[in-house]
Design an enzyme around this catalytic site. Structure first.
Site, PDB file in Angstrom:
ATOM      1  N   ASP A  98       0.829  -1.205   0.000  1.00  0.00           N
ATOM      2  CA  ASP A  98       0.000   0.000   0.000  1.00  0.00           C
ATOM      3  C   ASP A  98       0.861   1.253   0.000  1.00  0.00           C
ATOM      4  O   ASP A  98       2.038   1.230   0.388  1.00  0.00           O
ATOM      5  CB  ASP A  98      -0.977   0.017   1.181  1.00  0.00           C
ATOM      6  CG  ASP A  98      -0.284  -0.013   2.540  1.00  0.00           C
ATOM      7  OD1 ASP A  98       0.696  -0.772   2.682  1.00  0.00           O
ATOM      8  OD2 ASP A  98      -0.708   0.715   3.450  1.00  0.00           O
ATOM      9  N   GLU A 160      -0.023  -1.382   5.659  1.00  0.00           N
ATOM     10  CA  GLU A 160       1.065  -1.033   6.569  1.00  0.00           C
ATOM     11  C   GLU A 160       1.008   0.445   6.920  1.00  0.00           C
ATOM     12  O   GLU A 160       1.282   0.835   8.070  1.00  0.00           O
ATOM     13  CB  GLU A 160       2.410  -1.370   5.910  1.00  0.00           C
ATOM     14  CG  GLU A 160       3.629  -1.199   6.819  1.00  0.00           C
ATOM     15  CD  GLU A 160       4.215   0.215   6.831  1.00  0.00           C
ATOM     16  OE1 GLU A 160       5.050   0.506   7.691  1.00  0.00           O
ATOM     17  OE2 GLU A 160       3.810   1.039   5.981  1.00  0.00           O
TER      18      GLU A 160
END
Length: 411
Positions: A98, A160
């Protein structure tokens, strides 16, 4: 190389790209992989399923054993891949898929595409941290053509950037595995220096309830914004105390535990005394400072604020809820993983990074020795025209090529 059928993917329009021919796989470079990865908008608010499906197809074509761990909705997934013998520990490379949002930022190049200019590669996530993910794929391709005595593991997680959320289900899976990795390298951007630690983080929300009233009669009401302001004062006092007499670690740019308020909301109209307010705050703690003790100190202060407010409004309250937390990383400088990764990069020293990673979770929950080492500079992340230098990507390829040689020899 073992032959595998291309897996079924949800997005039919991606099938051609997701089922690579062997010749295509053999010709891909780290820059080719990075170009593909940057084209996926994997902002944390969006799914990462298409990127994971593409990576799965690449790795299956290399002969890797791939496991996918989806979230409940099937919109996001972790990927764990192994190349080499599955009956021993191995070395794990870890990265997240991400990226942070681009909304409100002014870019001079396309955010979700690769632009090469003046020795730099631009695009959201190029530094943080799709550059390392691309290098992971190149390393996997090199490893797939070798007879490894020690396996290579690739761990790719989601979310994350919003608190190391996705990796937890992968850790649950690994905790039940018969063999854990011998060590882990988290590839966040460090300029390929070896980082042995980062602070832990606790994210919490404080909710303040007062009593509404007409602003002309404000003294008869209890302003929830004032309660929040009193709490912020406490936070700043605790911060000052930690700076003066808390733990100290000179390996960090900020060598003490920090407290920070990042969001506050409350009130609806100027002529109404607001009865509700909430704020989000965080604690980023050194290994020697217990975040739970700091939280309890804040809760006691919050209770005193509420007790004082109840003399005028019995319904007044202050509630604190922790909504995310992850542990710090504090690998001893003399640990085997530190010396091993230094031998791959040629580095002499080590340091600690200001930002958090999944490394603390791998170490705390699985006991896997971990360091942080990857291409680029975090100073380029999270900002417009994010980039990683081509020289850093080349150096990362060298580091991971050295790793593959060591895996052939047997770590």
């Amino acid at each position: 190389m073992p032959q595998h059928d291309c897996p079924i993917h949800r997005n039919a329009t991606l099938e051609a790209a997701l089922c690579p021919a062997p010749s295509e796989v053999s010709q891909m470079t780290t820059l080719d992989y990075l170009e593909k990865l940057l084209a996926f908008d994997t902002t944390s608010a969006h799914p990462n399923a298409d990127l994971i499906a593409w990576m799965q197809a690449q790795l299956v074509a290399m002969g890797a054993k791939v496991q996918i761990i989806e979230n409940a909705k099937g919109s996001k997934a972790n990927l764990f891949a192994t190349i080499g013998p599955g009956d021993r520990g191995g070395v794990m490379l870890s990265g997240h898929t991400d990226v942070v949002p681009v909304a409100g930022q002014i870019w001079t190049v396309p955010a979700f595409a690769m632009t090469r200019k003046d020795g730099k590669v631009y695009g959201r996530g190029s530094a943080d941290m799709k550059g390392f993910v691309a290098a992971m794929l190149s390393a996997a391709k090199k490893a797939s053509g070798q007879n490894l005595r020690t396996p290579l593991h690739l761990a790719l997680s989601y979310d994350e950037e919003i608190g190391c959320i996705g990796v937890r289900s992968m850790i649950d899976m690994l905790s039940a595995a018969p063999h854990l990795p011998l060590m882990c390298v988290v590839g966040e951007p460090t300029g390929l220096a070896v980082a042995t630690g980062h602070k832990g983080k606790m994210a919490a929300r404080a909710r303040f309830t007062g009593r509404a009233g007409h602003s002309a009669l404000a003294p008869f009401a209890v302003n929830a914004l004032y309660l929040a302001n009193d709490f912020i004062t406490i936070l700043r006092d605790v911060q000052a105390d930690l700076q003066a007499s808390g733990g100290q670690d000179a390996d960090y740019d900020v060598p003490y535990t920090t407290l920070h308020v990042g969001r506050i909301s409350g009130g609806g109209a100027l002529n109404i005394v607001p009865h509700h307010c909430e704020l989000d705050f965080e604690i980023r703690n050194l290994a020697q400072d217990d975040p739970q003790e700091i939280l309890q100190r804040l809760k006691r202060a919050a209770q005193q604020i509420a007790d004082t407010a109840r003399t005028d409004a019995p319904e007044a309250s202050v509630e604190i809820e922790v909504f995310n937390t992850y542990p710090g990383l504090d690998t001893p400088p003399g640990a085997a993983v530190v010396g091993f990764v230094k031998s791959l990069t040629g580095a002499n020293g080590s340091y600690k990074v200001a930002y958090g990673t999944e490394g603390g979770l791998f170490n705390q929950r699985l006991g896997v020795p971990t360091v942080v080492c990857g291409p680029g500079d975090m100073a380029q992340g999270h900002k417009p025209d994010e980039f990683v230098s081509e020289s850093q990507l080349t150096a990362c390829d060298v580091m991971l090529s050295n790793l593959v040689v060591r895996l052939v020899e047997g770590v």
